[in-house]
Scaffold this motif. Structure first.
Motif, mmCIF file in Angstrom:
data_model
loop_
_atom_site.group_PDB
_atom_site.id
_atom_site.type_symbol
_atom_site.label_atom_id
_atom_site.label_comp_id
_atom_site.label_asym_id
_atom_site.label_seq_id
_atom_site.Cartn_x
_atom_site.Cartn_y
_atom_site.Cartn_z
ATOM 1 N N MET A 239 85.293 25.494 -23.667
ATOM 2 C CA MET A 239 84.587 26.704 -24.103
ATOM 3 C C MET A 239 84.918 27.943 -23.270
ATOM 4 O O MET A 239 84.210 28.940 -23.309
ATOM 5 N N GLY A 240 85.995 27.881 -22.475
ATOM 6 C CA GLY A 240 86.366 29.032 -21.668
ATOM 7 C C GLY A 240 86.021 28.897 -20.201
ATOM 8 O O GLY A 240 86.264 29.826 -19.424
ATOM 9 N N VAL A 241 85.468 27.755 -19.793
ATOM 10 C CA VAL A 241 85.254 27.520 -18.363
ATOM 11 C C VAL A 241 86.591 27.668 -17.629
ATOM 12 O O VAL A 241 86.670 28.244 -16.537
ATOM 13 N N ALA A 242 87.646 27.168 -18.242
ATOM 14 C CA ALA A 242 89.004 27.354 -17.740
ATOM 15 C C ALA A 242 89.875 27.828 -18.906
ATOM 16 O O ALA A 242 89.475 27.741 -20.069
ATOM 17 N N ALA A 243 91.048 28.337 -18.578
ATOM 18 C CA ALA A 243 91.982 28.763 -19.616
ATOM 19 C C ALA A 243 93.408 28.504 -19.153
ATOM 20 O O ALA A 243 93.714 28.558 -17.956
#
Length: 250
Positions: A239-243
């Motif tokens: 969910m965008g914690v990392a990218a």
């Protein structure tokens, strides 16, 4: 007094002299080196391993290719790369020697010794010739660099034409409610965990703060393009914690 002496940057939420940041970051990772892998598992409930596997899936390492893994620490990315690419070689570079020494103790390092090299060095001034590597990776390291544009320019310089950059880094959750919940976990749990497991609350407080100072997905993609890379894309993880960010030297 030189211009470098008067410039400032951030160290977590603190403002520090630009020339001091590298030494402060070095101190953090020297202190946490012997518990770094254990803390990664605890902080992410092991999800960081899935993120690194996703990085390799998108990267699709090529047989016989040459990897430079910057801020490579204990070798996680290099080991994964070499397992997927027959005849490939990897150079793991990190500014903190104690992190590299921890990596060299791992069984994979011994098994792959003839395909691996370990180098102490600075992401902003890489000790390699231009047009040397097929792939450049940096995983959870670029947010700790004093001048991110300089590191990206160096990545571009050392890659061969047709070479690929891939960055795995903590990022920003697009949903404000979920971001709020993640912030509460990060600031209230991770430093305490660092104190209990690594006897070092301050280092993990810095690591949490450094994530919030890092550019969001779109702004970081723009920085990669500004360094000369083309076909720049990103994929959110959890969910965008990392990218993951990908770019090519065309």
């Amino acid at each position: 007094m030189t211009e470098t002496d008067t410039r400032t940057t951030h160290f977590g939420f603190k403002t520090v002299a630009e020339g001091d940041k590298a030494g402060m970051v070095h101190g953090v990772f020297t202190r946490v080196a012997n518990r770094y892998d254990v803390m990664n598992d605890l902080m992410s409930a092991g999800i960081h391993r899935l993120w690194k596997d996703a990085m390799m899936d998108w990267l699709a390492p090529r047989p016989g290719s040459r990897l430079l893994d910057v801020a490579g620490g204990t070798g996680d990315i290099a080991f994964r790369y070499l397992k997927r690419a027959e005849g490939a070689t990897a150079t793991v570079l990190d500014m903190t020697e104690s992190m590299l020494l921890e990596g060299q103790k791992r069984a994979d390092a011994e098994n792959m010794a003839d395909r691996l090299s370990w180098v102490v060095g600075d992401a902003m001034a890489l000790p390699f010739e231009a047009n040397t590597f097929d792939t450049y990776t940096i995983s959870f390291g670029i947010r700790n660099v004093t001048r991110i544009p300089d590191a990206l320019s160096e990545a571009y310089r050392v890659l061969k034409p047709g070479g690929r950059l891939m960055v795995l880094e903590f990022s920003q959750i697009p949903n404000p409610g979920l971001q709020w919940a993640y912030d509460r976990y990060s600031f209230n749990v991770i430093p305490v965990m660092g104190q209990i497991v690594a006897n070092d609350r301050d280092s993990y407080q810095y690591l949490v703060e450094s994530i919030r100072k890092f550019p969001d997905q779109e702004n970081f993609a723009a920085m990669i393009r500004a360094a000369g890379f083309e076909q720049v894309k990103y994929r959110n993880l959890t969910m965008g914690v990392a990218a993951l960010h990908s770019g090519w030297k065309i």
